[in-house]
Design an enzyme around this catalytic site. Structure first.
Site, PDB file in Angstrom:
ATOM      1  N   GLU A 254       0.819  -1.222   0.000  1.00  0.00           N
ATOM      2  CA  GLU A 254       0.000   0.000   0.000  1.00  0.00           C
ATOM      3  C   GLU A 254       0.853   1.273   0.000  1.00  0.00           C
ATOM      4  OE1 GLU A 254      -4.136  -1.428   2.092  1.00  0.00           O
ATOM      5  OE2 GLU A 254      -2.588  -0.637   3.414  1.00  0.00           O
TER       6      GLU A 254
ATOM      7  N   GLU B 298      -7.009  -7.314  -1.260  1.00  0.00           N
ATOM      8  CA  GLU B 298      -7.686  -7.258   0.043  1.00  0.00           C
ATOM      9  C   GLU B 298      -9.147  -6.890  -0.146  1.00  0.00           C
ATOM     10  OE1 GLU B 298      -5.839  -4.857   3.038  1.00  0.00           O
ATOM     11  OE2 GLU B 298      -3.834  -5.695   2.682  1.00  0.00           O
TER      12      GLU B 298
END
Length: 817
Positions: free
Chosen positions: A182, A251
């Site tokens: 991320e 995710e």
């Protein structure tokens, strides 16, 4: 026996052929991940090995596979494996090699996310605090010190996995690998150094030569050959940055994490299934649930100063490893429906039709013989009836129907037909239920600390807690002294970035405070009596996990860094910030390991003090009977940590009450967010704490040790087991109704059975159809006394409902386990 040279050569060839046969080629094109040249749909789920125990892994993996998963994903947790520089730990629940081998034994693939920054609501984002000792260190940027340490650890793990032949080309289960995590969300402040760093990450990953595709999540500018991927509640609108990269959802957030002072978030099964179906409708071919099993933040692993010990995440397998119904079953049925049209989804031509008002159809056509269709209604409030290819289909609002042959609907995301289980906690059956736990106690030895003695070092400033304690303990003592001209009452004012502060003056606790609602920056002001001459001030700063997210998050302070610390009396203000401060890391009980059941250590019995801060309590208990997961109810305690047989089961803080607001009715329709569907308002943030059965000693006493920091009463503490209490299921005529208990328990009673149109939900049904005694008796005969049962809803059952219209009715059954 003597073997000829020819025999040895034959054997060698056979072994080589065997090894080659077991190897797996993993590649990709713009459509999908390819396994041995074949495009595949891959359904994955996250299970973090340190958040469970090795003894739990086989059962968790078995349930994941039964739930329709193809792969298991996990991060690698750097600060757990390298707690001190070049000192490595791979035992117990950090035995990552064993975890991947268990995945392989279960017949599943694996996805490894090296990071080594992981976020994951994990302490310091998984990065070791000792990195702060290295001169010139900057986290997660084009910094040589960071890259050297990151490369050292990541290479170590990659080499270990290679040595054990765990990558797919070696015959192992690992089919994908991730570098960084991320980073795109926070790279902006790093400017060009951030861009240079992400290019370095890509080059470094390729240099590891693991023979697999690499992914980067939330990295829209991921360099080739990295595959950029999506994280979030919905990823159907995500497009990779390269036409040769498949659409991957790293995710899919199944719920959200629990936080101190916040209610419990839940994500409805209908919305979750809707998001998954929309992703595959939009040409997605690999998605990973975060989390499939959340587990427990054992010891000191929560990330950020806000995460509870439970990391349940409202996952299909709950914190304790139980199947959460209906979410687990509803997803299982979804996965089966998707697999029915795997070939069409990965090879078929795609045709999209927009009917307006949120209604759309997508047809995947392959070889004129195989096809699969999605019919979706993204309208949040209006149901729809769609006429498609000569047939009519009813689409509830916010739902997707799956037609593997483009004719018959086999699944709709809003139509939950799987069992609903209501979990209950039952008393420890190993002991007399009326008997109480027998407690002993001992004080935390504070004498030297509150007198300013025993410090590790001194400085003429107030230092940051992270760079002083380096996360060796939650606790750091700041100790100084001040001369006062005459006896007087003064106000002690301490500015802190906390998260908790206890203040002592001349050996007496004068005040304690924490920042509520996640606002950890606060000012403690407390009046205290000061004597003429030298006075000792000791401040115990407490962290509850270190920050784990954000650009340059390692620079965010913790503790009383900089202060100021002041004494105020009348018109006089004394600034102690540049005094000589002595620092002491940790508590006496931590250093002497009071939590270990040492028979030579003195404990006091008799009258047990309560509401007394800085107190250790100990008791013994018998292992609960059966196989169900065990929890300890710590209601009545304040704040601290708990150990069972020397195993740290995490921080507790049951008197931190969740907000009373936000628990409204939950409608699965419409975009989900963590605040949308909540329970537990006005209740303890966490009351029950998981005690894995592998921590227990069957047939002999177990020791529970509690360190109470704030003041509590152990009288109500007790052990319980968690199991299915009530099971509910429904099915239409021609279908099969399934009910099941778990942990070896059997169905003891049928509480409700109705064929027709009953109202209400599990645990609160109301009659609405045929409730004949014959129907009830037939179901009872079929189910009572069994761990599970299946009932085919045909004329043998429905014929008992004389005179009723059974053409569009359902059978609803509620049972007690």
């Amino acid at each position: 026996m003597v073997c000829s040279k020819r025999s040895w050569l034959v054997a060698l060839v056979l072994v080589s052929l065997c090894c080659l046969a077991r190897s797996t080629d993993v590649s990709h094109d713009g459509r999908a991940i390819k396994i041995n040249g074949e495009r595949r749909i891959i359904i994955s789920g996250a299970i973090h090995y340190p958040r469970s125990t090795p003894e739990m892994w086989p059962d968790l993996l078995r349930k994941a596979k039964e739930g329709g998963l193809d792969a298991i994903e996990t991060y690698i947790f750097w600060n757990g494996h390298e707690p001190r520089r070049r000192e490595y730990y791979f035992e117990g629940n950090y035995d990552v090699i064993r975890f991947f081998k268990e995945i392989q034994n279960a017949g599943l693939y694996a996805i490894v996310r090296f990071g080594p920054y992981v976020c994951a609501e994990w302490d310091y984002g998984g990065v070791p605090a000792w990195l702060r000792k290295i001169p010139g260190m900057e986290f997660r940027t084009n910094n040589q010190q960071w890259k050297d340490e990151m490369a050292n650890f990541t290479t170590l793990i990659a080499d270990m996995l290679k040595q054990e032949r765990l990558f797919a080309p070696q015959g192992g289960p690992i089919i994908l690998a991730q570098i960084e995590n991320e980073y795109g969300n926070i790279m902006g402040p790093f400017g060009d150094a951030g861009k240079e760093y992400i290019q370095w990450c890509a080059n470094f990953a390729e240099s590891l030569n693991v023979g697999l595709p690499w992914i980067m999540c939330q990295q829209s500018d991921a360099p080739q050959p990295m595959i950029n991927t999506c994280n979030g509640y919905y990823c159907d609108n995500f497009t990779p940055n390269n036409p040769n990269s498949p659409k991957i959802w790293t995710e899919n957030w199944l719920g959200w994490f629990k936080a101190w002072g916040k209610p419990d978030p839940h994500r409805p099964a209908e919305d979750l299934a809707f998001a998954v179906a929309r992703f595959f409708q939009a040409n997605g071919t690999l998605q990973n649930y975060y989390m499939y099993h959340g587990g427990t933040n054992f010891a000191r692993t929560p990330g950020g100063p806000y995460i509870t010990t439970s990391y349940d995440y409202d996952a299909p397998l709950d914190e304790y490893g139980n199947i959460r119904q209906p979410k687990w079953g509803h997803l299982k049925e979804l996965h089966a429906a998707l697999k029915l049209m795997e070939k069409a989804l990965t090879y078929g031509d795609v045709n999209n039709t927009d009917f307006g008002n949120g209604v759309a159809a997508t047809k995947f056509s392959y070889n004129e013989t195989l096809s699969g269709c999605f019919l979706s209604n993204a309208n949040q409030s209006s149901d729809a009836t769609l006429e498609y290819q000569g047939a009519k289909y009813f689409l509830p609002a916010w739902s997707v129907s799956i037609l593997p042959d483009c004719k018959q609907e086999v699944y709709n995301t809003a139509k939950v037909t799987t069992q609903t289980s209501i979990m209950v906690k039952k008393p420890n059956k190993a002991v007399d239920e009326a008997s109480d736990l027998k407690w002993s106690w001992r004080p935390e030895i504070l004498g030297s600390s509150v007198s300013g003695l025993g410090g590790n070092f001194t400085e003429n400033k107030l230092s940051d807690q992270i760079t002083t304690a380096f996360d060796e303990s939650d606790y750091l003592w700041y100790m100084t002294s001040v001369d006062i001209s005459h006896q007087q009452q003064m106000t002690l004012r301490v500015n802190t970035t906390g998260h908790v502060l206890h203040a002592f003056v001349n050996g007496q606790l004068v005040g304690s405070q924490y920042g509520p609602n996640g606002n950890w920056v606060f000012v403690l002001e407390q009046t205290a009596n000061f004597k003429a001459g030298k006075n000792h001030i000791s401040l115990l700063s407490v962290t509850v996990g270190l920050k784990n997210y954000g650009a340059r998050y390692e620079l965010d302070p913790a503790g009383i860094v900089g202060g100021p610390v002041q004494l105020i009396g009348g018109n006089i203000t004394i600034d102690l910030s540049t005094n000589e401060w002595s620092y002491k890391i940790g508590l006496d009980g931590e250093k002497t390991k009071v939590y270990l059941d040492n028979p030579d250590r003195k404990w006091y019995s008799g009258m047990i003090p309560t509401q007394r801060p800085f107190t250790w309590y100990k008791t013994t208990f018998e292992t609960p009977l059966g196989l169900d997961p065990v929890v300890v109810d710590l209601v009545g305690m304040g704040k601290g940590a708990a150990w069972v047989n020397g195993n740290n089961i995490g921080r507790f803080w049951p008197n931190y009450t969740a907000s009373a607001d936000g628990c409204n009715g939950c409608d699965y329709r419409g975009a989900y967010k963590a605040e949308k569907c909540q329970t537990g308002c006005g209740e303890p943030s966490q009351r029950w704490y998981h005690v894995p059965r592998s921590f227990l000693k069957p047939g002999e006493p177990n020791a529970l040790v509690l360190f109470e920091e704030a003041g509590g009463d152990p009288v109500q503490v007790n052990f319980q087991t968690v199991t299915v209490g009530t099971a509910c299921s429904s099915a239409d005529q021609g279908k099969t109704l399934n009910l099941s208990c778990q942990g070896g328990l059997t169905i003891s009673n049928i509480d409700f059975a109705s064929f027709g149109d009953p109202k209400g939900t599990c645990g609160g049904y109301e009659r609405g159809g045929c409730e004949s005694d014959e129907v009830y008796s037939l179901i009872s005969e079929e189910c009572v006394g069994k761990e599970s049962c299946s009932i085919q809803i045909g004329e043998n059952l429905l014929g008992k409902c004389n005179g009723s219209n059974t053409s569009s009715k359902s059978l609803v059954v509620q049972a007690t386990c």
